[in-house]
Scaffold this active site. Structure first.
Site, short mmCIF file in Angstrom:
data_model
loop_
_atom_site.label_atom_id
_atom_site.label_comp_id
_atom_site.label_asym_id
_atom_site.label_seq_id
_atom_site.Cartn_x
_atom_site.Cartn_y
_atom_site.Cartn_z
N SER A 10 0.84 -1.20 0.00
CA SER A 10 0.00 0.00 0.00
C SER A 10 0.87 1.25 0.00
CB SER A 10 -0.91 0.02 1.23
OG SER A 10 -1.40 1.33 1.40
N HIS A 35 -0.92 -1.25 -4.40
CA HIS A 35 -2.23 -0.89 -3.85
C HIS A 35 -2.31 0.62 -3.64
CE1 HIS A 35 -5.81 -2.00 -1.38
NE2 HIS A 35 -5.44 -1.02 -0.57
N ASP A 37 -4.47 3.64 -2.18
CA ASP A 37 -5.55 3.98 -1.26
C ASP A 37 -6.07 5.38 -1.55
OD1 ASP A 37 -5.92 1.69 0.49
OD2 ASP A 37 -3.86 2.07 1.15
N MET A 39 -8.55 8.29 -0.88
CA MET A 39 -9.40 8.75 0.24
C MET A 39 -9.89 10.17 -0.04
SD MET A 39 -7.16 7.44 3.47
CE MET A 39 -6.52 5.75 3.55
N HIS A 68 -8.03 1.00 -4.49
CA HIS A 68 -9.00 0.85 -3.40
C HIS A 68 -9.63 2.22 -3.13
CE1 HIS A 68 -9.47 -0.09 1.22
NE2 HIS A 68 -10.63 0.03 0.60
N MET A 70 -11.82 4.70 -1.19
CA MET A 70 -12.51 4.99 0.08
C MET A 70 -13.11 6.38 -0.08
SD MET A 70 -9.58 3.35 2.45
CE MET A 70 -8.45 3.44 1.07
N MET A 139 -11.76 -5.70 4.82
CA MET A 139 -10.99 -4.74 5.62
C MET A 139 -10.84 -5.29 7.02
SD MET A 139 -10.03 -2.13 3.85
CE MET A 139 -9.31 -1.26 5.26
N ASP A 177 -6.80 -6.39 3.98
CA ASP A 177 -6.16 -5.07 4.05
C ASP A 177 -6.31 -4.48 5.45
OD1 ASP A 177 -5.13 -2.55 3.52
OD2 ASP A 177 -6.76 -1.94 2.17
C1 DX5 Z 1 -6.44 1.67 5.29
C2 DX5 Z 1 -5.91 1.31 3.93
C3 DX5 Z 1 -4.83 0.30 3.96
C4 DX5 Z 1 -3.61 0.72 4.73
C5 DX5 Z 1 -2.92 -0.48 5.26
O1 DX5 Z 1 -7.41 2.63 5.15
O2 DX5 Z 1 -6.93 0.80 3.12
O3 DX5 Z 1 -4.47 -0.11 2.65
O4 DX5 Z 1 -2.73 1.48 3.99
O5 DX5 Z 1 -1.88 -0.06 6.07
P1 DX5 Z 1 -1.22 -1.02 7.14
O6 DX5 Z 1 -0.68 -2.20 6.40
O7 DX5 Z 1 -0.16 -0.15 7.75
O8 DX5 Z 1 -2.31 -1.40 8.12
ZN ZN Z 2 -6.38 -0.18 1.14
#
Ligand code: DX5
Ligand code: ZN
Length: 221
Positions: A10, A35, A37, A39, A68, A70, A139, A177
């Site tokens: 990620s 990956h 993320d 947001m 991903h 969010m 998740m 994840d």
């Molecule tokens: C959380 C993300 C994850 C996150 C995982 O909102 O979707 O992908 O980056 O990070 P670690 O591996 O540090 O929990």
């Molecule tokens: Zn993620």
């Protein structure tokens, strides 16, 4: 029994000032997936990056872009992510009202289809749409931040979704994840995870080829 697995690092825990170099380093280290993320500061408290950043980096990378989302009402941006070069687009069941329509739109836009569930969201939401999914993302923390601790009850969910997929003879991948570490990677794989996402437990421990190998050894022996 240990099984084959994919590690999807990620970028949330990578150096945002050097994303191109980070992607090159991942490729050199033998990773195949990365990956992203995304947001929006509404579905989750944080804001990260969106289609323009992904598009700019798509030109320099041949990694599989595992995106991903969010964000609230992700259906508004499906074509933008397709245009940016996302290979797989994963949306949250909690973020869209007309889930089936949103999933179909991802397929129509030419991407692989992923569905993500927050820890407390029941698996029932997957039931009818499972045949149209390439991947289910379980998740194992509440999304929004890297470096959080794995929520233990999510282990049952990984096992249950994996049983659901097997019972229907589907090849849907199970991605896990949040809070994935070298210590729990093998157990998660044995519970049914095909793809493990790792942020802080990966980027915090360079060089990436050594860390990638450490994850492989942890899972496959
Ligand atoms: C959380 C993300 C994850 C996150 C995982 O909102 O979707 O992908 O980056 O990070 P670690 O591996 O540090 O929990
Ligand atoms: Zn993620």
């Amino acid at each position: 029994m240990a099984r084959e697995f994919i590690l999807s690092p990620s970028l949330l825990s990578s150096d945002f000032g050097n994303l191109q170099a980070e992607l090159e380093a991942l490729e050199k280290a033998g990773l195949q997936w990365v990956h992203w993320d995304v947001m929006d500061g509404a579905f989750v408290p944080n804001i990260t990056f969106g289609p323009p950043v992904i598009k700019a980096l798509r030109r320099t990378s041949s990694l599989f872009f595992d995106v991903h989302l969010m964000i609230e009402r992700p259906e508004r941006y499906i074509n933008d992510f397709a245009g940016a070069g996302a290979d797989l687009l994963c949306i949250h069941a909690e973020s869209t009202i007309h889930l089936e329509r949103s999933l179909s739109a991802i397929r129509e836009a030419g991407m692989r289809v992923g569905l993500s569930l927050n820890p407390a969201t029941p698996l029932a939401v997957v039931d009818y749409v499972l045949p149209q999914l390439d991947m289910v993302l379980i998740m194992t923390v509440n999304p929004g931040f890297g470096g959080q601790s794995f929520i233990p009850f999510c282990k049952d969910k990984i096992k249950d979704v994996s049983a659901m997929i097997k019972a229907r003879n589907l090849s849907t991948l199970v991605q896990v994840d949040g809070g994935v570490t070298l210590e729990n990677a093998r157990e998660l794989s044995e519970l049914g995870a095909d793809v493990l996402v790792s942020g802080s437990a990966f980027f915090g421990y360079p060089p990436y080829s050594t860390r990638h190998q450490a994850f492989k050894t942890a899972v496959l022996g």
